[in-house]
Design a protein around this motif. Structure first.
Motif: not given
Length: 554
Positions: A467-475, A515-522
């Motif tokens: 989850v942290e990996e996805v969040l840190m892709r946010h600009p 942003f997260c929902r586009e990149r991981m399971a709900r």
């Protein structure tokens, strides 16, 4: 007649004995002796305007060993040091082992009570103190029952012991005076047994008292070679100290750099402007640091950057760096290698090695591969992912989660004075790291979480690192930490604590969720988002136990 019950010795076991000619116990001190012989006139250490050649470094270390011996320090006595990344810290890593004594580097960011605990528990007979930490040392020493031999290293106030008056160390022996009275040809013979204790390193200890991991001469020597080979250190390398030398003895790089004949550049405080300036000024080729250091470099404002034309190899460990950070670093001229290890493994135990088929991957896929923890160093016997109950290796399918086990000569001897913790940690012939991961078909290990950091929501396991990996892709996000928050319906749900980039406004929670929902399971998407500075340990690791308490209070 020969005793028929005694079988004859095999020819390979007869007349082929150990002698001083063919067997010498391994010790990292021999690396410096060799460095002085091979690179005597070459600069070994740079510290501001100071330049210390390999020959001078060897002489200074022997003087320090001589001075300590004259004051009663000998075999298996503990010599602690409280200092920043300065030449004297490097010198201590050789001089103390020359005596067969045990070096205890202390974390300069800890409180006086914890410093006092380490001195007491480790049985310190002497303490080397950087003048910049004189006040902290004085407070710690005041809590001890017995006095220690205190040796004062001149800090930013100068090299003559200035700046100590009024700090409670008035009776300390000045470091340079100790060296002046020492013998530059002080004889040393190395340990009689390479299993002899060399270093005592205390873990950060987030619960209860810290534990003291004990290193051997053999382990330190082999780790030095493993680091040098893995990280590509050579005689032309220039290593910048962005990693604290008190942390796992600087991941064993004080020994690795000397093994390679490299030059070490000291840095007292991690500041992006200083890092860029030193890289450009000295042609730095290698540096190490926790992901937080990479984040500081990657997000340094333009006015703090100094241009450099060469590629800098950067090794990082701890929590997996986000693929976004790796991409940014690469674009700035750094080549990132992800390492994995612990205090108990002399620092790095595995490294992520690029594979030939990575050239066929997209940039995003390659950066994700680069964030894996990789395969065992050449000097480690084995690294596996195993079922923690049966100790059987899990399938190499990249999805079955197990615990990461390590084994080899570069695993600690054990915890000083704590046989119960040693037995739990070194159980069944393996060092049990407590980290959960998967094993990929190419043999690479990938951490999924600490066992205590897995979030179980509605019966589903959620990796906080994923989850942290996805969040840190946010600009807008610079750092992310995800912990479990109690939930009446799901048991617990992900709670995200976020630190935004300097000069950036926090995004709306709804935007982040989308942003997260586009990149991981709900079910993995954070149900709660909190913005603000993240609490960190003295070595830059995010203190998730603090965040768990905060999440429970929300």
């Amino acid at each position: 007649m020969p005793d028929s019950a005694t079988p004859p010795r095999h020819p390979f076991e007869t007349g082929l004995d150990r002698t001083p000619a063919n067997y010498v116990p391994l010790t990292p001190v021999s690396l410096l002796a060799r460095g002085a012989a091979a690179h005597g006139a070459k600069v070994a250490v740079i510290d501001g305007d100071r330049r210390i050649t390999y020959a001078e470094l060897y002489g200074r270390c022997r003087r320090l060993a001589s001075g300590l011996a004259a004051r009663g320090i000998g075999r298996l006595d503990t010599v602690a040091i409280l200092a920043a990344n300065i030449p004297e810290m490097i010198e201590a890593h050789y001089a103390v082992p020359m005596l067969g004594a045990v070096l205890n580097p202390l974390n300069t960011r800890l409180d006086a009570a914890t410093i006092a605990f380490s001195l007491r528990h480790g049985g310190a007979r002497a303490l080397l103190v950087d003048a910049d930490y004189a006040a902290l040392a004085a407070r710690a020493l005041a809590e001890l029952d017995a006095p220690l031999l205190v040796i004062a290293i001149g800090g930013s106030a100068g090299l003559d012991g200035a700046g100590l008056d009024g700090d409670g160390l008035d009776g300390a022996v000045p470091y340079e005076a100790l060296l002046e009275g020492g013998d530059p040809d002080h004889p040393w013979t190395g340990p009689a047994d390479e299993w002899q204790s060399l270093c005592l390193l205390y873990t950060s200890g987030t619960t209860g008292d810290p534990k003291g991991a004990v290193y051997s001469h053999r382990g330190a020597y082999l780790q030095a070679l493993g680091n040098a080979v893995t990280f590509g250190l050579g005689a032309d390398s220039v290593y910048l100290w962005t990693l604290p030398m008190f942390h796992c003895s600087g991941w064993s790089y004080p020994w690795a750099c000397v093994a390679a004949g490299a030059t070490q550049v000291c840095l007292r405080k991690v500041e992006p402007a200083a890092i860029f300036r030193l890289i450009a000024a000295h042609g730095v080729t290698h540096l190490c640091g926790a992901p937080i250091v990479l984040s500081l470099i990657a997000h340094a404002p333009a006015h703090e950057r100094t241009a450099f034309a060469h590629t800098v190899r950067c090794a990082t460990g701890g929590a997996a760096p986000s693929s976004t950070i790796i991409r940014t670093m690469e674009e700035m001229g750094f080549r990132v290698t992800h390492l994995y290890g612990a205090t108990e493994s002399y620092g790095p135990a595995t490294a992520c090695l690029a594979q030939p088929d990575w050239t066929d991957l997209t940039a995003d896929e390659r950066y994700l591969r680069m964030a894996r923890q990789g395969v065992a160093l050449a000097t480690l016997d084995a690294a596996i992912v195993a079922d923690p109950e049966t100790a059987e290796p899990v399938p190499r399918d990249g999805s079955t989660v197990g615990e990461i086990f390590l084994r080899g000569n570069t695993i600690m001897k054990g915890y000083l004075g704590n046989p119960e913790a040693t037995a739990r940690t070194l159980a069944g012939g393996w060092y049990r790291t407590g980290d959960l991961g998967v094993w990929h078909p190419d043999g690479a290990v990938e951490i999924k979480d600490r066992a205590k950091d897995i979030i179980i929501s509605g019966g589903e396991n959620i990796s906080s690192l994923e989850v942290e990996e996805v969040l840190m892709r946010h600009p807008a996000v610079m750092l992310a930490a995800v912990v479990a928050r109690p939930d009446a319906t799901w048991g617990e749900t992900p709670c995200a604590f976020l630190e935004v980039k300097p000069g950036t406004e926090p995004p709306e929670e709804a935007e982040l969720v989308a942003f997260c929902r586009e990149r991981m399971a709900r079910f993995k998407v954070p149900k709660t988002v909190v913005f603000g500075p993240l609490p960190k340990t003295s070595t830059g690791k995010i203190q998730k136990f603090v965040l768990r308490d905060q999440a429970r209070a929300l």
